[in-house]
Motif scaffolding. Structure first.
Motif, PDB file in Angstrom:
ATOM      1  N   ALA A 127      34.447 -61.708  38.743  1.00 57.55           N
ATOM      2  CA  ALA A 127      35.533 -62.652  38.992  1.00 57.55           C
ATOM      3  C   ALA A 127      36.573 -62.662  37.875  1.00 57.55           C
ATOM      4  O   ALA A 127      37.766 -62.871  38.134  1.00 57.55           O
ATOM      5  N   TRP A 128      36.133 -62.444  36.630  1.00 55.78           N
ATOM      6  CA  TRP A 128      37.053 -62.609  35.507  1.00 55.78           C
ATOM      7  C   TRP A 128      38.244 -61.659  35.552  1.00 55.78           C
ATOM      8  O   TRP A 128      39.392 -62.109  35.387  1.00 55.78           O
ATOM      9  N   PRO A 129      38.100 -60.342  35.764  1.00 52.39           N
ATOM     10  CA  PRO A 129      39.293 -59.499  35.821  1.00 52.39           C
ATOM     11  C   PRO A 129      40.217 -59.854  36.982  1.00 52.39           C
ATOM     12  O   PRO A 129      41.436 -59.701  36.883  1.00 52.39           O
ATOM     13  N   LEU A 130      39.660 -60.357  38.079  1.00 47.67           N
ATOM     14  CA  LEU A 130      40.495 -60.802  39.195  1.00 47.67           C
ATOM     15  C   LEU A 130      41.298 -62.040  38.791  1.00 47.67           C
ATOM     16  O   LEU A 130      42.505 -62.127  39.041  1.00 47.67           O
ATOM     17  N   ALA A 131      40.610 -62.998  38.163  1.00 45.52           N
ATOM     18  CA  ALA A 131      41.287 -64.223  37.731  1.00 45.52           C
ATOM     19  C   ALA A 131      42.331 -63.931  36.662  1.00 45.52           C
ATOM     20  O   ALA A 131      43.429 -64.508  36.657  1.00 45.52           O
ATOM     21  N   LYS A 132      41.998 -63.015  35.755  1.00 47.58           N
ATOM     22  CA  LYS A 132      42.937 -62.675  34.679  1.00 47.58           C
ATOM     23  C   LYS A 132      44.188 -62.011  35.249  1.00 47.58           C
ATOM     24  O   LYS A 132      45.309 -62.320  34.839  1.00 47.58           O
ATOM     25  N   TRP A 133      44.002 -61.095  36.203  1.00 48.02           N
ATOM     26  CA  TRP A 133      45.159 -60.483  36.866  1.00 48.02           C
ATOM     27  C   TRP A 133      46.004 -61.546  37.554  1.00 48.02           C
ATOM     28  O   TRP A 133      47.245 -61.494  37.528  1.00 48.02           O
ATOM     29  N   PHE A 134      45.349 -62.523  38.138  1.00 51.37           N
ATOM     30  CA  PHE A 134      46.033 -63.595  38.857  1.00 51.37           C
ATOM     31  C   PHE A 134      46.899 -64.436  37.930  1.00 51.37           C
ATOM     32  O   PHE A 134      47.871 -65.043  38.359  1.00 51.37           O
ATOM     33  N   GLY A 135      46.528 -64.450  36.643  1.00 54.52           N
ATOM     34  CA  GLY A 135      47.317 -65.190  35.667  1.00 54.52           C
ATOM     35  C   GLY A 135      46.545 -66.205  34.858  1.00 54.52           C
ATOM     36  O   GLY A 135      47.130 -66.939  34.058  1.00 54.52           O
TER      37      GLY A 135
END
Length: 454
Positions: free
Chosen positions: A420-428
């Motif tokens: 989840a973390w790289p997805l959330a980080k990409w999201f902002g």
């Protein structure tokens, strides 16, 4: 107790409880504290779309060994469940140990996206409380996700990092951080046939929309109860009350009705998409609505949105060889159509789609199907994905190995939080806020998955 906190907690719980009521499921399901009046940032749109494969996808017949030695080992264990090797095509880029892998033949479209670098596979990922070895599992010397191999409990843990009964999921907690970026804050987290927990935050709430839109209070009820029924019910629900908390509840309901009417009008005015979605495909119907909702982001003034859709039927203890390929074909065709729609909208790089499932399945066959497992393999799709790769470790096709807790149930190498973390980080999501979204992330290597280009 602080009066302000009591009021906030009342409103939060009111939205959850009312969503179960028969009188007004849609209006009450909108239970957000309010719509932000924040100014939109032109061109800075991003969306996350979770495609949940409910029931536990058989990942063993989704990503399959292709090189002869490992295929033979897979086929010997899976027996009648094994997909004939002649139907498979090796993916480019062998694993680091030289093994070749293939996607199921029904996933030919996703294979092409993988080859084009727009789809990645994340291997052997699932619910964990902390990194776990087989010995630790056997000795119960580390905490384990509650009620392993149970559908409800593992769905909850996958979506929330909490046991069943949790009141927020990581998708909703991501949404919490961006409510002020959206002029229509109630439309930050949208479910089209998904599961509300994943999209529920501390402030954000899952807004449910049907596959044909019509996000209206008791839509169609006038045909059942008469033309005046809806008007009378709305009046009853939105009249001012003498009790302070009741009146706050009325405000929540009114905002829900207003948001519902606003979205209904925007969707009706939206131009039709040229992309053709496959008929008779429930997941495609849901993703078509997601594409339409994304297409009206400008009219709604929203810059960040989290969506969830669901495809059910994966709990295949029997009939797997007949039923699982049908489900994978539905997944493939729906995702390919969605990808085409995003291309039509010019948003392929701004929307990232990924799969989830409460657990994988056993490597061994039970005769007609496979049983509940633990780790699974998942897809991440989009123009911002560093695709064409299998991230993580694919377990060897053997029984009783160092990561097998029985029947080929593999202990995850990667936790849902690491996924989840790289997805959330990409999201902002900022580094400073990562533990607000993923409270147990610090127990794992936070930067092990570099699945996004930026």
């Amino acid at each position: 107790m602080d009066k302000h906190l009591s009021r906030r907690e009342f409103l939060r719980r009111a939205g959850i409880l009312a969503a179960t009521g028969a009188a007004a499921p849609m209006a009450f399901n909108l239970s957000l504290m309010g719509e932000a009046a924040a100014a939109a940032m032109p061109g800075d749109y991003k969306a996350l779309v979770c495609v949940f494969l409910s029931g536990g996808n058989d990942h063993q017949n989704t990503l399959i060994p292709y090189d002869l030695a490992n295929y033979n080992a897979y086929a010997a264990i899976r027996q009648s469940l094994a997909i004939p090797r002649a139907q498979l095509s090796a993916l480019p880029n062998a694993l680091s140990d030289g093994r070749q892998m293939a996607l199921a033949p029904q996933l030919s479209g996703l294979s092409s996206l993988y080859t084009a670098g727009r789809l990645a596979v994340v291997a052997n990922m699932g619910p964990l409380i902390q990194p776990t070895t087989k010995l630790q599992y056997q000795n119960r010397s580390v905490p384990l996700p509650p009620k392993l191999f149970s559908h409800n409990d593992q769905q909850s843990y996958w979506m929330s990092s909490m046991a069943e009964g949790a009141d927020s999921g990581w998708g909703g907690r991501v949404g919490d951080l961006f409510l002020n970026s959206n002029a229509s804050a109630a439309l930050s987290c949208i479910s089209v046939g998904g599961i509300g927990l994943y999209l529920s935050g501390k402030e954000a709430r899952s807004f449910s929309v049907g596959v044909s839109g019509n996000p209206q209070l008791l839509w169609g009820s006038n045909y059942v109860f008469g033309p005046d029924f809806m008007t009378d019910l709305k009046t009853m629900m939105t009249n001012n009350k003498s009790n302070h908390l009741e009146n706050e509840y009325v405000k929540v309901t009114q905002r829900g009705l207003n948001t519902s009417s606003k979205l209904d009008a925007v969707l009706k005015a939206a131009p039709a998409l040229n992309t053709v979605f496959p008929w008779g495909n429930a997941l495609a119907d849901s993703l078509k609505m997601v594409a339409k909702l994304i297409s009206v982001k400008g009219q709604l003034g929203n810059q960040r949105q989290v969506f969830m859709v669901q495809l059910s039927g994966f709990d295949l203890h029997d009939g797997l060889i007949a039923k699982h390929p049908v489900l994978l074909k539905m997944l493939n065709d729906a995702l390919m159509a969605f990808d085409s729609a995003l291309s039509e909208l010019g948003l392929q790089d701004q929307v990232t789609t990924f799969t989830g499932s409460e657990f994988g399945r056993t490597l061994s066959s039970n005769g007609g199907g496979s049983d509940h497992g633990w780790a699974s393999h998942h897809f991440v799709m989009g123009g911002a994905v560093a695709g064409g790769q299998i991230y993580g470790r694919v377990p060897m096709p053997v029984l009783g190995g160092s990561d097998d807790v029985g029947q080929g149930r593999h202990i995850p190498d990667l936790s849902v939080e690491q996924f989840a973390w790289p997805l959330a980080k990409w999201f902002g999501v900022a580094d400073a806020d990562r533990y607000l979204v993923l409270p147990t992330l610090a127990r794992f290597d936070e930067n092990v998955l570099n699945i996004m280009k930026v």
